[in-house]
Design an enzyme around this catalytic site. Structure first.
Site, PDB file in Angstrom:
ATOM      1  N   CYS A   1       0.818  -1.219   0.000  1.00  0.00           N
ATOM      2  CA  CYS A   1       0.000   0.000   0.000  1.00  0.00           C
ATOM      3  C   CYS A   1       0.846   1.261   0.000  1.00  0.00           C
ATOM      4  O   CYS A   1       0.325   2.366  -0.178  1.00  0.00           O
ATOM      5  CB  CYS A   1      -0.953   0.008   1.195  1.00  0.00           C
ATOM      6  SG  CYS A   1      -0.116  -0.059   2.800  1.00  0.00           S
TER       7      CYS A   1
ATOM      8  N   GLY B   1      -3.263   7.408  11.596  1.00  0.00           N
ATOM      9  CA  GLY B   1      -3.531   8.426  12.584  1.00  0.00           C
ATOM     10  C   GLY B   1      -4.927   9.020  12.526  1.00  0.00           C
ATOM     11  O   GLY B   1      -5.832   8.495  11.879  1.00  0.00           O
ATOM     12  N   PHE B   2      -5.078  10.150  13.189  1.00  0.00           N
ATOM     13  CA  PHE B   2      -6.392  10.774  13.298  1.00  0.00           C
ATOM     14  C   PHE B   2      -6.956  11.170  11.943  1.00  0.00           C
ATOM     15  O   PHE B   2      -8.131  10.937  11.650  1.00  0.00           O
ATOM     16  CB  PHE B   2      -6.306  12.010  14.200  1.00  0.00           C
ATOM     17  CG  PHE B   2      -5.718  11.734  15.554  1.00  0.00           C
ATOM     18  CD1 PHE B   2      -6.112  10.623  16.291  1.00  0.00           C
ATOM     19  CD2 PHE B   2      -4.755  12.577  16.093  1.00  0.00           C
ATOM     20  CE1 PHE B   2      -5.575  10.361  17.531  1.00  0.00           C
ATOM     21  CE2 PHE B   2      -4.210  12.315  17.339  1.00  0.00           C
ATOM     22  CZ  PHE B   2      -4.616  11.209  18.062  1.00  0.00           C
TER      23      PHE B   2
END
Length: 515
Positions: A243, A414-415
Site C-alpha cells: 500500500c 492516525g487521526f
C-alpha cells in the site's frame, strides 16, 4: 469448514496459552522469537512461490525479500529491545510493568499474506501474546502453511501449545464472530477499508490501518536519473501490492521532459493520450478499480487494455491533466500503473500532492525527490500524511525496508486517516505498561527494585491444554509433546484450570442441545 464453535475453542486455547506465556522472562521469549524467525526465514522462498501461485499477485523474488525482512529482519531490527522486563525510573520514582494484550486476532490480506503472517506473529511473540491468524480467503493456503510453520517452531522452542493458531477455512461470518468475541483482546487489521471498519465496530480494541494513495513529487533540484530509477523500481516492486507504492507522479515542469526520458530508460512505458484513455477505461470501467489488475505485471495489464508494450516493460505511466476526484488515474491502483501530471513550480506541486491525498490516502504516506530542504519541509508540513520518504522508492521507504522507519506490513494513518495508530505497527503497540508510582515527595523513599523481576525462565512440564473427550475443534496441527513451561505455572491457578474445564463442558453441552 471451521465453524464458530470450533473457532471459539481456538480462542480458549489462545487465552490459556497467553496466560502461560505471560509468565516467561526475556531470555525465554528471545529464544522463542529467534527460533520462529529462523524457521520463517528458511522457508521464505518456498512460501513466496506458493503465495504467487495461490493469489496470482506479485513477484516471487520480491516476496522473498519481504518474507526475509519480516522474519530475521524484524528480529534484528528490534534486537536488544526488552518488552518483558520491568523498567525502573528512580528519578521519577516509577516502576513500569509490561502487560501483554493477551489474545491477538490478526487479520491478514491477500496482497502480502505470508509477510504479514510473519510480521504479526513475531510482534505478538516478542510481547508475550498469543495470536490467532485470520487470513484472507484468497490466500488461506499459503497463510495457513506459514502459521503452522511458526506454531511448530514456537512450541519446539518452549512456547505453550496454542500460542500461534490459524483459521484454515476463513469466512466473513466466522471472522466477524471472532472479532466480536470477548475472548479476543485486540484485533490487528490489515486489509481493505471494509475490514478495518468492521474491526473498529466489533466492540473490541482494534489497531487498523487506512488505504494508501501515494503522491510522489519530483522537484527541480532532484537528481533526475536517480529519481526515475527509484520510482520505477519501487512501482515495479512486487507489482505494487504494498500500500506504500507510488500512485501519482507529479513532475515540476522545468524537468518534466528530462524525467520522462529517464523513466523510459529505467523500464517504464509512457502512454500517449489515447493509450491513457484505453487503460483508464479498462482499469476503471464502472468507476471502481478492476481488481483483476491488482499485483499483475505491466505487460499483462497493457495487453488486457489493448495496448502494445514490450514484455520487459516494468511500469505503465498514464499522463493526465488535473488532480480531481473524477480523474480515476488519480486514485489508488495497487498495480504497476502510475498516473502522471505536471506542476508549474514547487508550490503547485505540493498543492497537487495535497489533492491526491484528499482523493484517498489521508494520513498514509507521500514521497519527494529533492535536494532542497526548504521544499521538503514545506511538502511534509502541507501534505496530510504521517510519513514522507525522501530520495527513496516509497514502496520500501515508508514500509521501513529501505529507511530507518520501523519495518512494518501495517501502516497506521492516525487521526486524519481515521486510524487508531499513527505509526508503523511496532511491538510496543501490543502491550500496555502498568505503572507503580511512589509519592513524589523527596522525603518519601523509594524501595530498591534493582534486579527484581516477577517473570522466570521456563522449567518443568506445562499442563496440556484441557480438552473435552469429543473435542472437534479442528485446531492447528501441533504435535503433542511435553513442552517446557514457566516455573510459576502454579500462578495460573487450579481455579483457572477448573474454570476453563467448566467453560468447555458448558460449550459442549450447548452444542449437544442444539443437535
Amino acid at each position: 469448514m471451521t465453524n464458530i464453535a470450533q473457532a471459539g475453542h481456538m480462542l480458549e486455547r489462545a487465552r490459556w496459552a497467553a496466560a502461560a506465556y505471560a509468565d516467561y522472562d526475556q531470555a525465554a521469549v528471545t529464544n522463542i522469537v529467534d527460533a520462529v524467525a529462523e524457521a520463517a526465514y528458511a522457508q521464505a522462498e518456498r512460501l513466496a512461490a506458493e503465495t504467487v501461485t495461490e493469489t496470482g499477485m506479485g513477484v516471487v523474488a520480491d516476496k522473498v525479500t519481504k518474507n526475509r525482512a519480516c522474519s530475521r529482519g524484524i528480529v534484528d531490527y528490534y534486537r536488544g529491545e526488552d518488552y518483558v522486563s520491568p523498567r525502573v525510573d528512580t528519578a521519577r520514582k516509577i516502576v513500569e510493568m509490561p502487560r501483554p494484550a493477551g489474545v491477538v486476532l490478526a487479520l491478514t490480506p491477500t496482497t502480502n499474506p505470508v509477510a504479514t503472517v510473519y510480521f504479526k506473529t513475531i510482534l505478538a511473540l516478542m510481547t508475550r501474546n498469543a495470536v490467532v491468524i485470520a487470513p484472507h480467503p484468497r490466500a488461506k493456503q499459503c497463510s495457513a502453511d506459514a502459521a503452522r510453520l511458526l506454531a511448530e517452531a514456537a512450541v519446539a522452542a518452549g512456547a505453550p501449545e496454542g500460542i500461534v493458531q490459524v483459521i484454515e477455512e476463513p469466512s466473513i461470518p466466522l471472522v466477524q464472530a471472532l472479532m466480536a468475541d470477548e475472548r479476543t483482546d485486540v484485533i490487528v487489521a490489515t486489509g481493505g477499508t471494509g475490514v478495518v471498519r468492521a474491526a473498529y465496530s466489533s466492540g473490541n480494541p482494534a489497531l487498523g490501518v487506512g488505504p494508501g494513495n501515494v503522491p510522489v513529487f519530483v522537484e527541480a533540484s532532484a537528481d533526475i536519473n536517480a529519481a526515475a530509477k527509484r520510482i520505477v523500481d519501487s512501482k515495479a516492486f512486487d507489482n505494487s501490492v504494498l500500500c506504500t507504492n507510488e500512485s501519482v507522479l507529479i513532475a515540476e515542469e522545468a524537468i518534466a521532459d528530462k524525467l520522462r526520458g529517464a523513466l523510459t530508460r529505467a523500464g517504464a512505458h509512457i502512454l500517449d493520450e489515447d493509450g491513457a484513455q484505453r487503460l483508464r477505461a479498462y482499469m476503471f470501467a464502472d468507476g471502481h478499480l478492476n481488481t483483476d489488475v491488482v499485483g499483475r505485471d505491466a505487460a499483462w495489464i497493457a495487453g488486457q487494455a489493448g495496448l502494445r508494450v514490450t514484455p520487459k516493460t516494468r511500469v505503465l505511466i498514464a499522463p493526465f491533466n488535473d488532480v480531481i476526484t473524477e480523474e480515476m488515474l488519480a486514485h489508488e491502483k495497487l498495480s504497476p500503473v502510475l498516473g502522471m501530471t505536471t506542476a508549474a513550480d514547487a508550490a503547485r506541486g505540493i498543492r497537487a500532492a495535497r489533492a491526491v491525498v484528499r482523493i484517498g490516502g489521508a494520513g498514509h504516506s507521500a514521497a519527494i525527490h529533492s535536494e532542497n530542504p526548504s521544499v521538503i519541509t514545506d511538502f511534509a508540513a502541507q501534505v496530510p500524511v504521517l510519513r514522507v520518504s525522501v530520495n527513496v522508492g516509497n514502496s520500501t521507504g515508508s514500509s521501513g525496508l529501505e529507511t530507518n522507519l520501523a519495518p512494518s506490513m501495517t501502516i497506521g494513518t492516525g487521526f486524519v486517516g481515521r486510524s487508531s495508530i499513527g505509526e508503523n505497527l511496532q511491538p510496543h503497540n501490543l502491550i500496555n505498561w502498568a505503572r507503580v508510582a511512589y509519592n513524589s515527595d523527596a522525603g518519601v523513599p523509594m524501595g530498591n527494585f534493582a534486579g527484581l523481576n516477577p517473570w522466570h525462565s521456563p522449567a518443568g512440564p506445562v499442563p496440556e491444554y484441557p480438552r473435552a473427550s469429543n473435542d472437534r475443534s479442528g485446531a492447528p496441527v501441533v504435535p503433542q509433546r511435553n513442552y517446557p513451561s514457566p516455573a510459576r505455572t502454579s500462578d495460573l491457578g487450579l481455579d483457572a484450570l477448573r474454570a476453563e474445564l467448566r467453560a468447555l463442558v458448558a460449550e459442549e453441552l450447548a452444542q449437544l442441545i442444539k443437535r
